[in-house]
Design a protein around this motif. Structure first.
Motif, PDB file in Angstrom:
ATOM      1  N   LEU A 213       0.743  -1.335   0.072  1.00  0.00           N
ATOM      2  CA  LEU A 213      -0.031   0.148  -0.015  1.00  0.00           C
ATOM      3  C   LEU A 213       0.933   1.187  -0.060  1.00  0.00           C
ATOM      4  O   LEU A 213       2.148   1.283   0.372  1.00  0.00           O
ATOM      5  N   GLU A 214       0.202   2.399  -0.358  1.00  0.00           N
ATOM      6  CA  GLU A 214       1.071   3.670  -0.184  1.00  0.00           C
ATOM      7  C   GLU A 214       1.135   3.966   1.317  1.00  0.00           C
ATOM      8  O   GLU A 214       0.681   3.213   2.312  1.00  0.00           O
ATOM      9  N   ASP A 215       2.127   4.981   1.554  1.00  0.00           N
ATOM     10  CA  ASP A 215       2.645   5.019   3.109  1.00  0.00           C
ATOM     11  C   ASP A 215       1.442   5.274   3.998  1.00  0.00           C
ATOM     12  O   ASP A 215       1.407   4.896   5.100  1.00  0.00           O
ATOM     13  N   ASP A 216       0.612   6.338   3.705  1.00  0.00           N
ATOM     14  CA  ASP A 216      -0.453   6.688   4.619  1.00  0.00           C
ATOM     15  C   ASP A 216      -1.485   5.481   4.961  1.00  0.00           C
ATOM     16  O   ASP A 216      -1.665   5.294   6.181  1.00  0.00           O
ATOM     17  N   GLU A 217      -1.720   4.641   4.014  1.00  0.00           N
ATOM     18  CA  GLU A 217      -2.539   3.404   4.147  1.00  0.00           C
ATOM     19  C   GLU A 217      -1.696   2.307   4.732  1.00  0.00           C
ATOM     20  O   GLU A 217      -2.262   1.754   5.676  1.00  0.00           O
ATOM     21  N   ARG A 218      -0.530   2.391   4.499  1.00  0.00           N
ATOM     22  CA  ARG A 218       0.136   1.174   5.185  1.00  0.00           C
ATOM     23  C   ARG A 218       0.348   1.604   6.641  1.00  0.00           C
ATOM     24  O   ARG A 218       0.184   0.731   7.501  1.00  0.00           O
ATOM     25  N   THR A 219       0.714   2.586   7.174  1.00  0.00           N
ATOM     26  CA  THR A 219       0.680   3.211   8.320  1.00  0.00           C
ATOM     27  C   THR A 219      -0.601   3.187   9.180  1.00  0.00           C
ATOM     28  O   THR A 219      -0.544   2.416  10.247  1.00  0.00           O
ATOM     29  N   ALA A 220      -1.510   3.319   8.674  1.00  0.00           N
ATOM     30  CA  ALA A 220      -2.945   3.098   9.268  1.00  0.00           C
ATOM     31  C   ALA A 220      -3.148   1.585   9.547  1.00  0.00           C
ATOM     32  O   ALA A 220      -3.753   1.273  10.551  1.00  0.00           O
ATOM     33  N   LEU A 221      -3.024   0.897   8.557  1.00  0.00           N
ATOM     34  CA  LEU A 221      -2.976  -0.669   8.492  1.00  0.00           C
ATOM     35  C   LEU A 221      -2.310  -1.246   9.526  1.00  0.00           C
ATOM     36  O   LEU A 221      -2.743  -2.069  10.332  1.00  0.00           O
ATOM     37  N   LEU A 222      -1.127  -0.888   9.691  1.00  0.00           N
ATOM     38  CA  LEU A 222       0.145  -1.316  10.683  1.00  0.00           C
ATOM     39  C   LEU A 222      -0.158  -1.022  12.254  1.00  0.00           C
ATOM     40  O   LEU A 222      -0.178  -1.672  13.128  1.00  0.00           O
ATOM     41  N   ARG A 223      -1.068   0.476  12.366  1.00  0.00           N
ATOM     42  CA  ARG A 223      -1.418   0.656  13.672  1.00  0.00           C
ATOM     43  C   ARG A 223      -2.594  -0.148  14.136  1.00  0.00           C
ATOM     44  O   ARG A 223      -2.838  -0.622  15.298  1.00  0.00           O
TER      45      ARG A 223
END
Length: 207
Positions: free
Chosen positions: A183-193
């Motif tokens: 995923l793109e950075d923002d989506e990746r960060t949200a999913l990992l959170r």
């Protein structure tokens, strides 16, 4: 994986001479570079041989086709993941007495770093049936055992439940991490959170 561990890879033929081992290493390096720059679809025997500066015949006896190349790359990356996780277990074991204010965060930081670095492994995973099924299952079993050790060492699961908890944690985290790093950075960060929140809730001590 060091060159001397070529014996552990599912090659069609194990190279014995130093020159032959150099050729296999060159072919595997070329295959890895092709996946990284052009994608898994670039993994054909002629392309790998050309990229490595070798003849097709020199590569064929060890890596005869696309499936064989993928199987060896997958096995090599499995070994890489297991080696890194072994290092995490050993570090936690050495520092267990000192404790950690947030062992789950420490563990996930390390695991996310591995997934972030191993883009080639993620690309190979996307190939249907990548690597022999028995090897994939054996890898998951080994990873589950290592995660179970970590859960016990960090106090996140009792020894009696650690194996079952570890299998669920590894299966869930593995799927989410592979998805996240596509995923793109923002989506990746949200999913990992969200992954961290899910695991933290699951591993929280019962009241």
């Amino acid at each position: 994986m060091p060159a001397e561990d070529l014996d552990l890879l599912p090659l069609a033929r194990v190279p014995r001479q130093a020159r032959s081992r150099e050729k296999v290493e060159a072919a595997l390096a070329a295959a890895t570079d092709l996946v990284r720059t052009e994608g898994v679809e670039a993994l054909t025997l002629p392309r790998v041989a050309e990229h490595a500066g070798l003849s097709v015949g020199a590569v064929y006896q060890y890596l005869p086709d696309r499936d064989a190349i993928i199987a060896v790359l997958v096995a090599r990356y499995h070994a890489r993941f297991e080696e890194v996780l072994d290092g995490v277990v050993e570090r936690v074991r050495r520092t267990a007495s000192a404790g950690s204010p947030d062992p789950l965060a420490d563990l996930l930081d390390e695991v996310e770093r591995i997934y972030a670095e191993e883009g080639v492994a993620r690309a190979l995973r996307a190939v249907e049936g990548s690597g022999p099924a028995a090897e994939r299952r054996a890898h998951k079993d080994r990873m589950t055992a290592k995660v179970a050790d970590l859960l016990v060492l960090t106090g996140l699961a009792p020894a009696g439940r650690a194996r079952g908890v570890a299998r669920l944690v590894f299966t869930a985290a593995d799927g989410v991490l592979h998805e996240a790093f596509g995923l793109e950075d923002d989506e990746r960060t949200a999913l990992l959170r969200e992954l961290r929140a899910m695991l933290r809730g699951y591993l929280a001590p019962a009241d």
